[in-house]
Design an enzyme around this catalytic site. Sequence first.
Site, short mmCIF file in Angstrom:
data_model
loop_
_atom_site.label_atom_id
_atom_site.label_comp_id
_atom_site.label_asym_id
_atom_site.label_seq_id
_atom_site.Cartn_x
_atom_site.Cartn_y
_atom_site.Cartn_z
N TYR A 1 -2.28 0.44 10.95
CA TYR A 1 -2.45 -0.09 9.59
C TYR A 1 -1.17 0.19 8.78
CZ TYR A 1 -3.99 -0.79 4.80
OH TYR A 1 -4.09 -1.22 3.49
N SER B 1 0.85 -1.19 0.00
CA SER B 1 0.00 0.00 0.00
C SER B 1 0.88 1.23 0.00
CB SER B 1 -0.88 0.02 1.26
OG SER B 1 -1.57 1.23 1.37
N1 LIG Z 1 -8.78 -0.48 -0.98
C1 LIG Z 1 -7.71 0.26 -0.80
O1 LIG Z 1 -7.78 1.50 -0.82
C2 LIG Z 1 -6.36 -0.40 -0.61
C3 LIG Z 1 -5.23 0.40 -0.81
C4 LIG Z 1 -3.98 -0.18 -0.62
C5 LIG Z 1 -3.88 -1.51 -0.26
N2 LIG Z 1 -4.99 -2.25 -0.05
C6 LIG Z 1 -4.82 -3.66 0.34
O2 LIG Z 1 -5.43 -4.48 -0.64
C7 LIG Z 1 -5.76 -5.74 -0.06
C8 LIG Z 1 -7.17 -6.12 -0.46
O3 LIG Z 1 -8.09 -5.19 0.07
P1 LIG Z 1 -9.37 -4.68 -0.72
O4 LIG Z 1 -9.22 -3.22 -0.88
O5 LIG Z 1 -9.63 -5.51 -1.90
O6 LIG Z 1 -10.48 -4.89 0.43
P2 LIG Z 1 -11.74 -5.89 0.50
O7 LIG Z 1 -12.64 -5.65 -0.66
O8 LIG Z 1 -12.29 -5.72 1.86
O9 LIG Z 1 -11.07 -7.34 0.36
C9 LIG Z 1 -10.29 -7.89 1.39
C10 LIG Z 1 -10.15 -9.38 1.14
O10 LIG Z 1 -9.31 -9.93 2.19
C11 LIG Z 1 -9.96 -11.07 2.72
N3 LIG Z 1 -9.59 -11.27 4.11
C12 LIG Z 1 -9.67 -10.38 5.14
N4 LIG Z 1 -9.28 -10.95 6.28
C13 LIG Z 1 -8.96 -12.25 5.99
C14 LIG Z 1 -8.52 -13.36 6.75
N5 LIG Z 1 -8.32 -13.26 8.07
N6 LIG Z 1 -8.29 -14.53 6.12
C15 LIG Z 1 -8.48 -14.64 4.79
N7 LIG Z 1 -8.91 -13.64 4.01
C16 LIG Z 1 -9.15 -12.45 4.61
C17 LIG Z 1 -11.45 -10.79 2.57
O11 LIG Z 1 -12.17 -12.02 2.47
P3 LIG Z 1 -13.10 -12.66 3.61
O12 LIG Z 1 -13.69 -11.53 4.40
O13 LIG Z 1 -14.09 -13.45 2.84
O14 LIG Z 1 -12.18 -13.52 4.41
C18 LIG Z 1 -11.48 -10.11 1.20
O15 LIG Z 1 -11.51 -11.07 0.18
C19 LIG Z 1 -5.53 -5.58 1.44
O16 LIG Z 1 -4.29 -6.17 1.77
C20 LIG Z 1 -5.47 -4.07 1.63
O17 LIG Z 1 -4.70 -3.72 2.76
C21 LIG Z 1 -6.24 -1.73 -0.23
#
Ligand SMILES: NC(=O)c1ccc[n+]([C@@H]2O[C@H](COP(=O)([O-])OP(=O)(O)OC[C@H]3O[C@@H](n4cnc5c(N)ncnc54)[C@H](OP(=O)(O)O)[C@@H]3O)[C@@H](O)[C@H]2O)c1
Length: 257
Positions: free
Chosen positions: A156, A143
């Site tokens: 975070y 990130s």
């Molecule tokens: N959105 C942003 O602005 C952003 C920016 C930079 C980086 N990121 C990073 O991108 C990644 C994906 O996030 P996203 O934005 O796509 O959010 P999201 O739509 O909430 O997706 C998060 C995913 O992680 C899974 N997850 C969460 N806790 C878990 C656990 N304990 N075991 C297994 N799976 C788990 C969730 O699945 P389940 O709930 O079904 O387990 C879901 O599939 C994260 O690492 C986040 O930090 C996001």
Amino acid sequence: MSRIRGKLALVTGASSGIGAACAELLARDGADLILWARREDRLRALGDRLAREFDVEVRIASVDVRDRDAVFSEAAATLAGRVPDILVNNAGLGAGLAPIHEGELDDWDRMIDTNVKGLLFVTRAFLPAMVERDAGHIVNIGSIAGSQVYPSGGVYCASKFAVRAITEGTSIDLLGTSIRVSSVSPGLAETEFSLVRFEGDEARAEAVYDGLDPLTGRDIAEAVSFVVNAPPHVNVSELQLLATDQRSVHHIHRRTS
Ligand SMILES: NC(=O)c1ccc[n+]([C@@H]2O[C@H](COP(=O)([O-])OP(=O)(O)OC[C@H]3O[C@@H](n4cnc5c(N)ncnc54)[C@H](OP(=O)(O)O)[C@@H]3O)[C@@H](O)[C@H]2O)c1
């Protein structure tokens, strides 16, 4: 041209957002998939659709990456069949937004256990088999919060700084092998991330993206596709991706209507 047709890609956190988009584009590129997350119903719906649409093999498993035993036993079951060629460590979350002196300890546990320890468990479970074959590619989703800190996001950000250190450390440890280690580090992306961070508060989650044109999961998945399709002698070590409306964690342009 796809270089990953017929390869096997494991995506964690594939039930939503960036992970689901990665699954889709890796399938488009012809890779067979292993999809992990906790919500099995979502994985099943996505996996069935991608298998049909792109004629690839898909295996799903409900795995909480914080659960060390579950990670290692599901990994062993996978490795008894095929060794993944690509591992996308994407599962992660932000939990709450609070200054350190007011932070919820349970939120800290969730972020550190998922974003840092979960990523380490999955890596540790699969990497030895990659080393044995001298083949593989690990892509960690970092990130912008892995290189810049914003107010009330200290824990975070710390978890994502850790992802950057783990990515660099893993890469250095694999010097002399053919295994590539990359990170793809997005800025603001509209997924379920903010809904999760604010425990289902839709108004608060939507306000994060007010007046700007954020990244989508697909934008980031296109970057992951680029990274894994690079020729074998090219390792994209870090790729940062920001919305045009975002230049740093502190510089975000919002249009007023
Ligand atoms: N959105 C942003 O602005 C952003 C920016 C930079 C980086 N990121 C990073 O991108 C990644 C994906 O996030 P996203 O934005 O796509 O959010 P999201 O739509 O909430 O997706 C998060 C995913 O992680 C899974 N997850 C969460 N806790 C878990 C656990 N304990 N075991 C297994 N799976 C788990 C969730 O699945 P389940 O709930 O079904 O387990 C879901 O599939 C994260 O690492 C986040 O930090 C996001």
